[in-house]
Write an enzyme that holds these catalytic residues in place. Structure first.
Site, mmCIF file in Angstrom:
data_model
loop_
_atom_site.group_PDB
_atom_site.id
_atom_site.type_symbol
_atom_site.label_atom_id
_atom_site.label_comp_id
_atom_site.label_asym_id
_atom_site.label_seq_id
_atom_site.Cartn_x
_atom_site.Cartn_y
_atom_site.Cartn_z
ATOM 1 N N PHE A 103 0.365 -1.195 0.015
ATOM 2 C CA PHE A 103 0.195 -0.005 -0.380
ATOM 3 C C PHE A 103 0.588 1.060 -0.048
ATOM 4 C CE2 PHE A 103 -2.343 2.999 3.297
ATOM 5 C CZ PHE A 103 -2.733 3.896 2.471
ATOM 6 N N ALA A 112 9.641 -2.699 3.615
ATOM 7 C CA ALA A 112 8.696 -4.263 3.829
ATOM 8 C C ALA A 112 8.929 -4.299 4.712
ATOM 9 C CB ALA A 112 9.758 -5.079 3.053
ATOM 10 N N THR A 128 6.166 2.611 13.276
ATOM 11 C CA THR A 128 4.462 3.459 12.598
ATOM 12 C C THR A 128 4.535 3.663 14.541
ATOM 13 O OG1 THR A 128 2.757 2.028 13.873
ATOM 14 C CG2 THR A 128 4.543 0.796 13.527
ATOM 15 N N ASP A 129 3.290 4.520 14.748
ATOM 16 C CA ASP A 129 3.278 5.313 16.361
ATOM 17 C C ASP A 129 2.316 4.212 17.168
ATOM 18 O OD1 ASP A 129 0.695 4.198 15.175
ATOM 19 O OD2 ASP A 129 -0.600 6.446 15.533
ATOM 20 N N GLU A 130 2.264 2.971 16.982
ATOM 21 C CA GLU A 130 1.835 1.979 17.639
ATOM 22 C C GLU A 130 2.765 0.866 18.310
ATOM 23 O OE1 GLU A 130 -0.510 -1.555 15.676
ATOM 24 O OE2 GLU A 130 -0.832 0.314 14.618
ATOM 25 N N TYR A 134 2.575 -7.496 16.125
ATOM 26 C CA TYR A 134 3.413 -6.903 15.232
ATOM 27 C C TYR A 134 4.150 -4.837 15.706
ATOM 28 C CZ TYR A 134 2.368 -2.312 12.147
ATOM 29 O OH TYR A 134 2.985 -1.194 10.811
ATOM 30 N N LYS A 149 8.181 -3.990 14.785
ATOM 31 C CA LYS A 149 8.329 -2.949 14.387
ATOM 32 C C LYS A 149 9.303 -1.927 15.375
ATOM 33 C CE LYS A 149 7.304 -1.251 11.321
ATOM 34 N NZ LYS A 149 7.860 -1.516 9.459
ATOM 35 N N LYS A 178 -7.824 -4.023 5.994
ATOM 36 C CA LYS A 178 -7.140 -2.986 7.262
ATOM 37 C C LYS A 178 -8.946 -2.115 7.236
ATOM 38 C CE LYS A 178 -3.207 -3.697 7.402
ATOM 39 N NZ LYS A 178 -2.109 -3.493 6.665
HETATM 40 P P1 NAD Z 1 1.545 -3.103 3.277
HETATM 41 O O1 NAD Z 1 1.113 -4.997 4.135
HETATM 42 O O2 NAD Z 1 0.274 -2.753 2.507
HETATM 43 O O3 NAD Z 1 2.697 -4.262 2.161
HETATM 44 C C1 NAD Z 1 4.011 -4.585 2.501
HETATM 45 C C2 NAD Z 1 4.401 -4.736 1.712
HETATM 46 O O4 NAD Z 1 5.872 -5.350 2.051
HETATM 47 C C3 NAD Z 1 3.875 -6.134 0.634
HETATM 48 O O5 NAD Z 1 4.011 -5.844 -0.685
HETATM 49 C C4 NAD Z 1 4.660 -7.517 0.121
HETATM 50 O O6 NAD Z 1 4.816 -8.405 -0.466
HETATM 51 C C5 NAD Z 1 6.642 -6.842 1.289
HETATM 52 N N1 NAD Z 1 6.400 -7.532 1.727
HETATM 53 C C6 NAD Z 1 6.684 -8.354 3.153
HETATM 54 N N2 NAD Z 1 7.529 -9.267 3.350
HETATM 55 C C7 NAD Z 1 8.406 -9.042 2.446
HETATM 56 C C8 NAD Z 1 9.743 -9.077 2.448
HETATM 57 N N3 NAD Z 1 10.378 -10.036 4.276
HETATM 58 N N4 NAD Z 1 11.009 -9.275 1.380
HETATM 59 C C9 NAD Z 1 10.538 -8.004 0.738
HETATM 60 N N5 NAD Z 1 8.929 -7.413 0.658
HETATM 61 C C10 NAD Z 1 8.463 -7.975 1.637
HETATM 62 O O7 NAD Z 1 2.084 -2.612 4.859
HETATM 63 P P2 NAD Z 1 1.863 -1.306 4.526
HETATM 64 O O8 NAD Z 1 0.643 -0.631 4.906
HETATM 65 O O9 NAD Z 1 1.799 -0.145 3.275
HETATM 66 O O10 NAD Z 1 2.923 -0.741 5.417
HETATM 67 C C11 NAD Z 1 4.177 -0.005 4.710
HETATM 68 C C12 NAD Z 1 5.049 0.133 6.147
HETATM 69 O O11 NAD Z 1 4.197 1.538 6.501
HETATM 70 C C13 NAD Z 1 5.203 -0.908 7.127
HETATM 71 O O12 NAD Z 1 6.131 -0.993 7.828
HETATM 72 C C14 NAD Z 1 4.753 -0.750 8.184
HETATM 73 O O13 NAD Z 1 4.711 -0.994 9.339
HETATM 74 C C15 NAD Z 1 4.579 0.801 8.257
HETATM 75 N N6 NAD Z 1 3.259 2.031 8.254
HETATM 76 C C16 NAD Z 1 2.294 1.577 8.210
HETATM 77 C C17 NAD Z 1 1.036 1.679 8.588
HETATM 78 C C18 NAD Z 1 -0.198 1.415 7.917
HETATM 79 O O14 NAD Z 1 -1.744 2.468 8.789
HETATM 80 N N7 NAD Z 1 -0.387 1.377 6.738
HETATM 81 C C19 NAD Z 1 1.095 2.697 10.027
HETATM 82 C C20 NAD Z 1 2.443 2.688 10.188
HETATM 83 C C21 NAD Z 1 3.158 2.553 9.520
HETATM 84 P P1 TYD Z 2 -6.877 -1.465 11.671
HETATM 85 O O1 TYD Z 2 -6.725 -1.254 10.112
HETATM 86 O O2 TYD Z 2 -6.334 -2.372 11.437
HETATM 87 O O3 TYD Z 2 -5.419 -1.223 12.003
HETATM 88 P P2 TYD Z 2 -4.829 -1.093 13.657
HETATM 89 O O4 TYD Z 2 -4.961 -2.097 14.522
HETATM 90 O O5 TYD Z 2 -3.007 -0.572 12.965
HETATM 91 O O6 TYD Z 2 -5.131 0.202 14.000
HETATM 92 O O7 TYD Z 2 -7.529 -1.661 11.860
HETATM 93 C C1 TYD Z 2 -8.331 0.036 12.935
HETATM 94 C C2 TYD Z 2 -8.967 0.257 13.730
HETATM 95 O O8 TYD Z 2 -10.292 -0.232 13.548
HETATM 96 C C3 TYD Z 2 -8.805 -0.957 15.084
HETATM 97 O O9 TYD Z 2 -8.939 0.128 16.344
HETATM 98 C C4 TYD Z 2 -9.110 -1.743 15.164
HETATM 99 C C5 TYD Z 2 -10.089 -1.392 14.297
HETATM 100 N N1 TYD Z 2 -11.257 -2.653 13.422
HETATM 101 C C6 TYD Z 2 -12.806 -3.066 13.374
HETATM 102 O O10 TYD Z 2 -12.783 -2.206 14.469
HETATM 103 N N2 TYD Z 2 -12.775 -3.581 12.546
HETATM 104 C C7 TYD Z 2 -12.644 -4.625 11.928
HETATM 105 O O11 TYD Z 2 -12.548 -5.823 10.905
HETATM 106 C C8 TYD Z 2 -10.436 -3.970 11.192
HETATM 107 C C9 TYD Z 2 -9.502 -4.716 10.389
HETATM 108 C C10 TYD Z 2 -9.905 -3.045 12.417
#
Ligand code: NAD
Ligand code: TYD
Length: 363
Positions: free
Chosen positions: A11, A82, A131-133, A157, A161, A196
């Site tokens: 993403f 990744a 991440t903020d998590e 998770y 991280k 998500k």
């Molecule tokens: P995502 O799950 O959509 O994408 C992760 C990508 O990494 C995928 O394309 C997957 O194929 C690839 N991948 C997984 N394992 C791999 C490996 N061993 N080698 C190479 N590629 C690999 O995740 P995202 O939401 O795009 O998140 C990207 C980064 O941002 C992550 O590090 C995540 O922790 C961080 N992040 C995401 C969010 C969010 O809200 N999505 C928030 C804070 C931080």
């Molecule tokens: P998510 O998108 O999984 O992100 P994160 O857990 O990393 O914050 O979830 C966002 C919020 O939504 C989280 O508080 C969990 C909640 N949630 C639901 O209530 N129902 C769902 O089906 C999912 C996937 C998440």
């Protein structure tokens, strides 16, 4: 710059590649991804047109491959996305999270160290996406997370991280690797996999499926449009302090209930102004004269569910002049429109392994 983007087919990684190439169409970009269930090469189809772009299928834990790419492509910058990224999956299978997020990051750091710091060294940057998590959970009246908030990860998770953040820090302090780290809040926008919350809710409304809300729906997340995240990363790459960390957030705190209700309202509004939607999505409540929020269901809470996340992005604003451009309402409308306009994309990524996982999760 010659840049290696890990997790580029996911993403945020794919949004970042588009963002980067739009500003620098001639620059060298090597997109690396293992193509797990979350990685989709179709997310990068447009990038194929850029002359300096190359996609490589591979694992960040393959040190030989990473070293070869760094040398062969004269890479001077790694942007490391990744990861295994879904909290619910980490609860059911934490081992993959340790392997990719911890071991994978360590292998990547070692490859960068051995190529970039060999001999007299060369200019380079390793930017780590976190991440903020990692900061744990806030009470309703607590101040937002800053860069000095103590780490207190609660899920497999966020623990994985947090471990990777510490490794990045250590490779800077011990070996002198030129690193930066950014910790951002929950992202949303185009190309987010529909496990998500936001894309799941949009797609479920269009199918007339229930909208599962964990617990009482009062958990708070701080929503950041992925385009604002990408501009924040760019600012850190350009001017960030080496060894420094930057929090990136969109001032977008919402309870899950507020968020889901907003998405329901926006989808209903779209059906009211575009008659073709009822034909395309006959199972959606609006196609039958009902409201999307009739699909909302409270379900068993996620174990260890963090109550609230909120990011204070003051440092990146004060020092690097970055500010988010999207407010949440507009960002959510644009996101609903993107999913309505890209039905082929989400139908294709929801085939296969995702369906199997959904079946295991929800029966
Ligand atoms: P995502 O799950 O959509 O994408 C992760 C990508 O990494 C995928 O394309 C997957 O194929 C690839 N991948 C997984 N394992 C791999 C490996 N061993 N080698 C190479 N590629 C690999 O995740 P995202 O939401 O795009 O998140 C990207 C980064 O941002 C992550 O590090 C995540 O922790 C961080 N992040 C995401 C969010 C969010 O809200 N999505 C928030 C804070 C931080
Ligand atoms: P998510 O998108 O999984 O992100 P994160 O857990 O990393 O914050 O979830 C966002 C919020 O939504 C989280 O508080 C969990 C909640 N949630 C639901 O209530 N129902 C769902 O089906 C999912 C996937 C998440």
């Amino acid at each position: 710059m010659a840049i290696l983007v890990t997790g580029a087919a996911g993403f945020i990684g794919s949004n970042f590649v588009h963002h980067w190439l739009a500003a620098r169409p001639e620059e060298r970009v090597v997109a690396l991804d293992a193509l797990t269930y979350a990685g989709n090469p179709a997310n990068l189809a447009d990038a194929e047109r850029a002359p300096g772009y190359r996609f490589v299928k591979g694992d960040i834990a393959d040190g030989d491959l990473i070293q070869r790419l760094l040398r062969e492509e004269s890479i001077d910058t790694i942007v490391h996305f990744a990861a295994e990224s879904h909290v619910d999956r980490s609860i059911h299978g934490p081992a993959e999270f340790v392997q990719t997020n911890v071991v994978g990051t360590q292998v990547l750091l070692e490859a960068a160290r051995s190529v970039w710091l060999a001999g007299s060294g060369q200019p380079h940057r390793f930017h780590h996406i976190s991440t903020d998590e990692v900061y744990g959970s806030l009470a309703p009246d607590e101040s937002a997370f800053s860069e000095t908030t103590a780490y207190a990860p609660n899920s497999p998770y966020s623990a994985s991280k947090a471990a990777s953040d510490h490794l990045v820090r250590a490779w800077h302090h011990t070996y002198g690797l030129q690193v930066t780290t950014s910790n951002c809040s929950n992202n949303y926008g185009p190309y987010q996999f529909p496990e998500k919350l936001i894309p799941l809710v949009i797609v479920n409304i269009l199918h007339g499926r229930e909208l599962p809300i964990y617990g009482d729906g009062s958990n708070v997340r701080d929503w950041l449009h992925v385009a604002d995240h990408c501009s924040g990363i760019e600012a850190v790459l350009r001017d960030g302090e080496v060894g420094g960390t930057y929090n990136i957030g969109g001032y977008g705190e919402l309870t899950n209930l507020e968020l889901v209700r907003t998405l329901c309202r926006v989808v209903d509004e779209r059906f009211a102004t575009d008659e073709t939607l009822a034909t395309r999505f006959p199972e959606a409540p609006a196609a039958r004269g009902e409201a999307a929020d009739s699909l909302m269901r409270f379900v068993t809470d996620r174990p260890g569910h963090d109550r609230r996340y909120a990011i204070d992005p003051q440092r990146i604003t004060d020092e690097l002049g970055w500010k988010p451009r999207f407010d949440v309402e507009q960002g959510l409308k644009d996101t609903v429109d993107w999913y309505l306009g890209n039905e082929g994309w989400w139908r294709s990524v929801m085939d296969g392994s995702y369906k199997e996982w959904l079946a295991r999760q929800y029966g």
